[in-house]
Design an enzyme around this catalytic site. Sequence first.
Site, PDB file in Angstrom:
ATOM      1  N   GLY A 148      75.425  13.765 -13.852  1.00 53.05           N
ATOM      2  CA  GLY A 148      75.807  12.718 -14.799  1.00 53.05           C
ATOM      3  C   GLY A 148      74.661  11.737 -14.992  1.00 53.05           C
ATOM      4  N   CYS A 149      74.734  10.943 -16.039  1.00 58.91           N
ATOM      5  CA  CYS A 149      73.637  10.031 -16.376  1.00 58.91           C
ATOM      6  C   CYS A 149      73.526   8.912 -15.337  1.00 58.91           C
ATOM      7  CB  CYS A 149      73.842   9.475 -17.784  1.00 58.91           C
ATOM      8  SG  CYS A 149      75.487   8.788 -18.102  1.00 58.91           S
ATOM      9  N   TYR A 150      74.623   8.221 -15.069  1.00 59.95           N
ATOM     10  CA  TYR A 150      74.568   7.174 -14.041  1.00 59.95           C
ATOM     11  C   TYR A 150      74.142   7.741 -12.689  1.00 59.95           C
ATOM     12  CZ  TYR A 150      77.117   3.813 -17.069  1.00 59.95           C
ATOM     13  OH  TYR A 150      77.508   2.956 -18.069  1.00 59.95           O
TER      14      TYR A 150
END
EC number: 1.2.1.38
Lengths: 344, 344, 344, 344
Positions: A148-150
């Site tokens: 995921g990005c975070y």
Amino acid sequence: MIKVGIVGGTGYTGAELLRLLAQHPQAQVSVLTSRKEAGERADALFPHLRGQTDLHFEAPDTARLQQCDAVFFATPHGTAMTMARELLDSGVRIIDLSADFRLRDPAAFRQWYGLEHACPDVLEEAVYGLPEVNRERIRSARVVANPGCYPTAVQLGFLPLIEAGLVAEGAALVADCKSGVSGAGREAKLGSLYCEAGDSFKAYGVSGHRHWPEIAQGLAQIAGRKLDVCFVPHLVPMIRGIHATLYVPMDRVPDDLQAVFERRYAGEPFVDVMPAGAHPETRSVRASNVCRIAVHRSVDGRHAIVLSVIDNLVKGASGQAVQNLNLMFGLDERCALDVPPLAP
Amino acid sequence: MIKVGIVGGTGYTGAELLRLLAQHPQAQVSVLTSRKEAGERADALFPHLRGQTDLHFEAPDTARLQQCDAVFFATPHGTAMTMARELLDSGVRIIDLSADFRLRDPAAFRQWYGLEHACPDVLEEAVYGLPEVNRERIRSARVVANPGCYPTAVQLGFLPLIEAGLVAEGAALVADCKSGVSGAGREAKLGSLYCEAGDSFKAYGVSGHRHWPEIAQGLAQIAGRKLDVCFVPHLVPMIRGIHATLYVPMDRVPDDLQAVFERRYAGEPFVDVMPAGAHPETRSVRASNVCRIAVHRSVDGRHAIVLSVIDNLVKGASGQAVQNLNLMFGLDERCALDVPPLAP
Amino acid sequence: MIKVGIVGGTGYTGAELLRLLAQHPQAQVSVLTSRKEAGERADALFPHLRGQTDLHFEAPDTARLQQCDAVFFATPHGTAMTMARELLDSGVRIIDLSADFRLRDPAAFRQWYGLEHACPDVLEEAVYGLPEVNRERIRSARVVANPGCYPTAVQLGFLPLIEAGLVAEGAALVADCKSGVSGAGREAKLGSLYCEAGDSFKAYGVSGHRHWPEIAQGLAQIAGRKLDVCFVPHLVPMIRGIHATLYVPMDRVPDDLQAVFERRYAGEPFVDVMPAGAHPETRSVRASNVCRIAVHRSVDGRHAIVLSVIDNLVKGASGQAVQNLNLMFGLDERCALDVPPLAP
Amino acid sequence: MIKVGIVGGTGYTGAELLRLLAQHPQAQVSVLTSRKEAGERADALFPHLRGQTDLHFEAPDTARLQQCDAVFFATPHGTAMTMARELLDSGVRIIDLSADFRLRDPAAFRQWYGLEHACPDVLEEAVYGLPEVNRERIRSARVVANPGCYPTAVQLGFLPLIEAGLVAEGAALVADCKSGVSGAGREAKLGSLYCEAGDSFKAYGVSGHRHWPEIAQGLAQIAGRKLDVCFVPHLVPMIRGIHATLYVPMDRVPDDLQAVFERRYAGEPFVDVMPAGAHPETRSVRASNVCRIAVHRSVDGRHAIVLSVIDNLVKGASGQAVQNLNLMFGLDERCALDVPPLAP
């Protein structure tokens, strides 16, 4: 040429895969699917790609995808896991940009995503695609769970301190994260409107966000033990970019914090440790696969504060996916990714 | 009518004082100074005020200011402290929007602002103008130190938890704060350009920001003891607004967090405790003197997480200054301030 | 107190009516309808209005609306015309912010909106609510057609030149118009997303936009003859504001262009003619009912170029609607509207 | 490798040259000058270029520049013309991104730029660097005057119609143009601040802008006669991008407008004629050297309306400069420029 398929090509991560792969010397998109836009030219939806691609969307068809060497899933969660088995059986390798193969524990998947996992055995073999942690395992993986990005920004920021054993015993980490609006995807949602997200700032998902278990799992793997972490995401009125501000309580903050980071990331093609005292801006990685990191001591001397920025659509999604593709197929890891960011 | 002077009226806080006071039924700006713009009409600099004011800027002149009942300083630090004594001696009351009277300790002022304090005796009597803490003392104050923007949002967010004794012993608080660009003022600085601050996000001042000692002093006053606090400010590509995300480690998070806040702020005209589960947006207080607050428990159950938003130019500067004026002159605290925010 | 109903209160113009009327000394919203949000508090949808209103949305009910003195329609086109007759028969006066009563000719309505007009007789008596043109007729109107946002900015800009007979015979006017994204409404549409409309600029509706016939009709009424006009709307990455750039070919550009405008708008409470040479910014009217105008000669000396700015949600919609309400009920035209714009 | 020098490398066009040339297979920047930043690393000023360049700024030194094959001037006007003669005499070819060699007539230069031209003989031989018009002459030019940003978008938009003889006799063209804020450069100016240019829209320079004579000269060259043109630039709250909306009065609008454009630009590597009915967005060319154009008929049938978009820093400045470099040195015109735009 590596033949690539993209399932679910109408979102921002799909468009970004098309943009990045248009420059790839050794991979070519041969199948691009979308149930809704089947028959439509890709560059009709994405006029910035006019002249860069001649692809049409087609309805998803397993037989077509089975002719690919690798398939990217740029779909919402719940799709990749229903198609994975069949593709694997045909020798297709999978890079899933959705959440289907990120959480090791099917029970956690059920809890956070509200779905029974469709192929726990494939989940079992899937490799978490953070090259800075799992590079060797990615090379031989058949299924890569693109982070995921975070979680990408957060794990890369905490990593050197955790590995160096610097986190105070029993302390809780804080990951205060900020994302541009493209993180919410290319869906017509009220909260993503220009007039709702513009000229404003807010937190969301404070009482629980799906990237929390992924972060917790990743940090635990790095530390070899469970670490408490408080994670709060925020929405920034900008298009691309994630900024993670990380607070690490320490029993004592060592003098060579900077060196801890520089040593850990020496040789990493896509992690840039900024000079001491720097404040990385998200725009300094716009359109690029680089994660820039700076580390500071807090005024009270009790914390390390790490600033970590990525482009959520590149290192936080499609760029990291191409990086994983490169690793899986024995190419130079930087293929199609070694381009300067765009600023201003 | 209360006769008001504004020293340094060419910045954003000066313009905002003019905007707010244009609606004030019992106060009127009679002197507006600017060395640089002397002779110029105020609405030539600020065309949005055309039809709302006929004032001209004039060169600062003590004699003219001494005819006022109250004088606002909307100047950089270092000016108010050189003019305060003379004005006080003429019976003029002072509301200083700069930092000159915020830090109780002249040594701290010297350390953080690099100047010897020009009138420690006036500093001695100055009252910190956070009405939610010092309302009664403000009423009778001759000099009010209007709080900084970040310190306002941060203190109002931590206040109920500290007063309720809920902060874990020995723990460090974290205040991760985000501000719109107007917080940097109306000066032609490279970092404030549209193309430098736009579509990007960054932290700044991580190794030490002047609002940190003000926050630390305020929290210590509330707690009756020193509290460790990590403060990191960030720049958001938006015009107005501050969002403070506050992390409070607790030995045990009580069930009635929401009630702690609601009880503390019942009756406060400018603090709005949002319903449980809410995520206040900065735009919900744009142009308004309201501070909106929501409180959450962290997923790990070990922290309270407080979200606190203000308009940095209103509750964080000029609006709070007018609120203080109202208190000092026995008016309804809401005079000129009870107007709806602007959204979208 | 004038009892006011708002039909369709969930859009931006509805919210803006609530914001403006919250400050109205002689009017009060007593009915607020929304089919979809019935039962919900208004300030749950619009948190910026917390503390400013206690209204709940209710399902539209003619009997309830018939108890109002005036009803605003803040609905898409097609609704007001089906409810107008019944309300009028009960003595309710109507201010329609939609397009139902703007075009005098039912055939034009059919052509541009694709609907048969439901009450041509009411259309017959409706007054076009541009006070600067029709003030006296508005005072006694039972139905006011509140002008569109672009038509307001465009007509006010062309008006003095047309009335002064300065438009070259046979020449075509050009109205190049730019709007903030709030003009597209509070609907979840792809094109209104932050990441679609942000950091970009485009024209739309070049081959035909519904505000074109409204503009053409208005200019013809002013001129007493048909005038050719080219109208192109554009989308600006900002929230509020319309800027009309108007090109008027002249046989000869008179010396006193500025005076032509100043004379025409002397005494108009909501039209501000800027000094010669000025370039009005949309933010100078943000949140305000003012239209600011500047007039220039082109370098080639053959055109007058008029710059006209409004806040599309205020003078372009809800503010002008309140202005019309004030006129219809014999109040000071400026009631609730004489507040300073918000800048920055 | 072609050795390239950049004079004045601290602005946005300088940084953009560095970004583009970092990808150039046959050119390399060997000298980068800045009086102010001499000694500083380029990537200290432009952190997005970390890892892409090792250059340091150096004080401008003719001897060093004379070792280059080509020198770009990314300076304000007035610099290139004082250094040109000496460089030419050493065999260095010049691409000037400033205005020094754009206007053919030294008197016009004096009138619009307030300076006597320092080398009228060099001006005499300079070639206007719009490849779509002057490609062959550029190949052999020693000095290329890189066009202004507005003039590029405007000329490319009008070109096919003028060449086809479609402009009505005696009619005036209108060029209503809109630019992102980066067009104002990387200087700390009040009007370029985030809080001054953000969330607002305005025209500027209506009574006379320096790009007007350049446009008029270019259109006259294309038409073979003087054409009247009204040009109004506007400032858009976005970072990059120019949108020109062009109004062309016609005696009769031909049926094959679309074909006129398609034929003219067939084979042009950097002009993309969009399908009929399209509305190009500036973001569709962000970071790219492409100009996208669409043509419409007006509702009244008397005008062609052309929409033309470019990235002002690329096709409007540094990208076109690299295109000219490629032409001058016999390289593929697309070298370093054939990369997909960045959207969203």
